[in-house]
Design an enzyme around this catalytic site. Structure first.
Site, PDB file in Angstrom:
ATOM      1  N   HIS A   4       3.949   1.674  -5.817  1.00 19.11           N
ATOM      2  CA  HIS A   4       4.883   0.595  -6.178  1.00 19.11           C
ATOM      3  C   HIS A   4       4.214  -0.499  -6.986  1.00 19.11           C
ATOM      4  O   HIS A   4       2.983  -0.614  -7.062  1.00 19.11           O
ATOM      5  CB  HIS A   4       5.540   0.012  -4.922  1.00 19.11           C
ATOM      6  CG  HIS A   4       4.594  -0.699  -3.990  1.00 19.11           C
ATOM      7  ND1 HIS A   4       4.272  -2.030  -4.123  1.00 19.11           N
ATOM      8  CD2 HIS A   4       3.925  -0.264  -2.890  1.00 19.11           C
ATOM      9  CE1 HIS A   4       3.457  -2.397  -3.145  1.00 19.11           C
ATOM     10  NE2 HIS A   4       3.226  -1.342  -2.388  1.00 19.11           N
TER      11      HIS A   4
ATOM     12  N   CYS B 132       0.256   1.602   1.343  1.00 15.01           N
ATOM     13  CA  CYS B 132       0.864   2.109   0.120  1.00 15.01           C
ATOM     14  C   CYS B 132      -0.042   1.836  -1.083  1.00 15.01           C
ATOM     15  O   CYS B 132      -0.975   1.044  -1.002  1.00 15.01           O
ATOM     16  CB  CYS B 132       2.233   1.481  -0.097  1.00 15.01           C
ATOM     17  SG  CYS B 132       3.498   2.093   1.042  1.00 15.01           S
TER      18      CYS B 132
END
Length: 536
Positions: A428, A447
């Site tokens: 992301h 992440c």
């Protein structure tokens, strides 16, 4: 594994004796005295292994290693086993020397049956290890979530019993070109361990213009490592500066030509430590098997802090990345999956672990804390904070979620790239752009954050649109979450290689930021791997 009963097995042994005798061209007298001894010995030796038992029953216990016609197959196996150390494998599991000695010591048909079984077990153990790895990854480190595909023993046995056993044996190791390059580096480093790379550099910092013994030690290390030709200079001159820059590039350091603390620490790492990294990298590649490299895939090497798009073996896009912090709950895991879509203008559903560990204590002290987050129920409906007595809940009983709606300050930035998985890991954007200027970028909750997420999106969409920027911008300009589906899912590999060769064969090295390589090497050592590939 199922165990074949001895009574059932021996009934097949008796029935097989005649067939074996005929296949060997033996007379009836030998059948009564010798052949049953071989068959019975072999049958009993393999009775605890269903796959091997079934294989030999299916061929009436005829040998594949110890018959006169099996010399080429036996020689091929022993030659390959003798070089098992080249792969960084535990050679004691399938000790070729011990097998040769056992073969030479065979005196009876019973002995022959037992060595037949031993050769088959050695073959299967070697095939298992060289094709798919020695260790079970998750048992070594819980963050290694890679699913390892183990070879089918029945297929291996059928293949090795065929007409070209050497081809079968040579086909077992990974086909990735990097594997062969790592093996070459392993052999070179084994020689370097004995010779060394010269004295360590005894300095905290060296820069152009410096002189003295530390500069000479730096020069000699750079020469030994192949970054500059033999030189008599005692001054940190332009040649040393250029060599330091090349060294820094290959080691994930800022290539400023100054030998600061980080560069000195890396250049003082000796060949034995580098050899360990190579042995671990070979094991990691074996875990990955022969995955499809013919098309497009995404490669995120965590210690390198980069994310790449690779098309037909060539890197077509690369961006810097931030990975998980080095703590038990936040380290980025290793696994492979399929990227299916991207979400533009994403909301951030705060992971449960972050809610209860970080945000619930704040809300219990002040219900209006973390005001950028919405409190939501299990149906995703926003719940007014004044209706909630946060102090009445524990981390276990707290029934709400927290969500950050799309915004310029959203923790996920403007886009996230989804490969749905049970670990809730994805790639992301991020508003924290300053982190990408750091050399070691381990700051997330697990992440992978991307420095150039829009360009990453354009690269992915270019496979299905003549106007990828326009497609992305149209989604970005709409309010709320927008899904852009990839026409063809793209494999994603979250990997962890501290030793990795470039396409031109140049080795690159990275720091073991999570200590995983150390744990893997310790486990390999416990399994019987020795650095030189020779048992002591």
């Amino acid at each position: 594994m199922a165990v074949v009963s001895k009574s059932y097995l021996l009934s097949h042994v008796a029935a097989a004796a005649v067939g074996v005798a005929l296949s060997f061209g033996l007379g009836a007298g030998v059948l009564q005295a010798e052949v049953p001894a071989y068959v019975q010995s072999l049958g009993e030796s393999v009775s605890e292994d269903a796959a091997i038992s079934a294989f030999y029953q299916g061929r009436n216990f005829a040998p594949i290693w110890t018959g006169a016609q099996d010399a080429a197959r036996r020689s091929a196996l022993l030659n390959v086993l003798a070089r098992a150390g080249d792969h960084g494998l535990p050679v004691s599991r399938y000790d070729a020397g011990a097998l040769v000695a056992a073969i030479e010591a065979v005196k009876t048909e019973g002995d022959r049956g037992r060595i037949e079984a031993a050769l088959t077990r050695a073959f299967l153990a070697y095939a298992h290890d060289v094709k798919s790895g020695v260790l079970e990854p998750a048992k070594v480190d819980p963050g290694i979530l890679r699913v390892v595909e183990r070879p089918d023993e029945a297929r291996l046995l059928a293949a090795i019993a065929g007409a070209d056993p050497m081809a079968v044996l040579l086909d077992l190791p990974p086909k990735a070109p990097e594997y062969a390059r790592l093996m070459k580096e392993k052999l070179a480093l084994q020689g370097a361990v004995a010779a060394g790379w010269g004295p360590e550099v005894a300095a905290e910092k060296l820069e152009p213009g410096d002189t003295g013994p530390a500069v000479i030690a730096l020069r000699d290390r750079l020469v030994a490592l192949g970054y500059m030709p033999v030189s008599a200079t005692a001054v940190y001159d332009a040649a040393i500066t250029a060599a330091v820059q090349r060294f820094q590039s290959d080691h994930g350091l800022l290539p400023d030509g100054v030998a600061g603390a980080g560069t000195v620490a890396e250049i003082n790492i000796g060949p034995e430590a580098r050899l360990k990294s190579v042995v671990v990298a070979m094991e990691r590649l074996r875990w990955m098997g022969d995955f499809d490299r013919s098309g497009r895939y995404i490669w995120v090497n965590q210690p390198d802090f980069t994310a790449q798009i690779i098309d037909h073996g060539r890197v077509t896009f690369q961006t810097r990345s931030v990975v998980g912090k080095n703590s038990v709950d936040t380290r980025s895991p290793e696994f492979s999956d399929q990227m299916e879509h991207m979400i533009v203008n994403p909301s951030w559903g705060v992971p449960r672990s972050i809610i209860v560990k970080e945000y619930l204590p704040l809300l219990q002290q002040n219900p209006q804390a973390v005001g950028h987050l919405q409190v939501v129920d299990r149906q995703g409906r926003v719940v007014p904070r004044e209706q909630i007595d946060f102090a009445s809940f524990t981390a276990k009983s707290f029934p709400f979620g927290l969500r950050q709606p799309p915004s310029d300050g959203n923790a996920l930035g403007k886009v996230k790239f989804m490969f749905p998985n049970p670990y809730n890991i994805y790639l992301h954007d991020t508003p924290a752009k300053d982190l990408f200027a750091k050399e070691v970028r381990a700051y997330s909750h697990g992440c992978i954050r991307l420095a150039d997420p829009f360009d990453f999106a354009y690269a992915l969409l270019s496979a299905q649109s003549d106007d990828p920027k326009g497609v992305f911008k149209a989604a970005l300009d709409r309010s709320g979450e927008q899904m852009l589906k990839l026409d063809r899912p793209v494999p994603v590999h979250l990997v962890y290689f501290t030793a990795w060769p470039t396409s031109k064969g140049q080795m690159t090295w990275r720091r073991d930021v999570y200590g995983r390589d150390g744990r893997i090497f310790d486990a390999l050592t416990e399994a019987g791997v020795v650095l030189g590939g020779v048992q002591g």
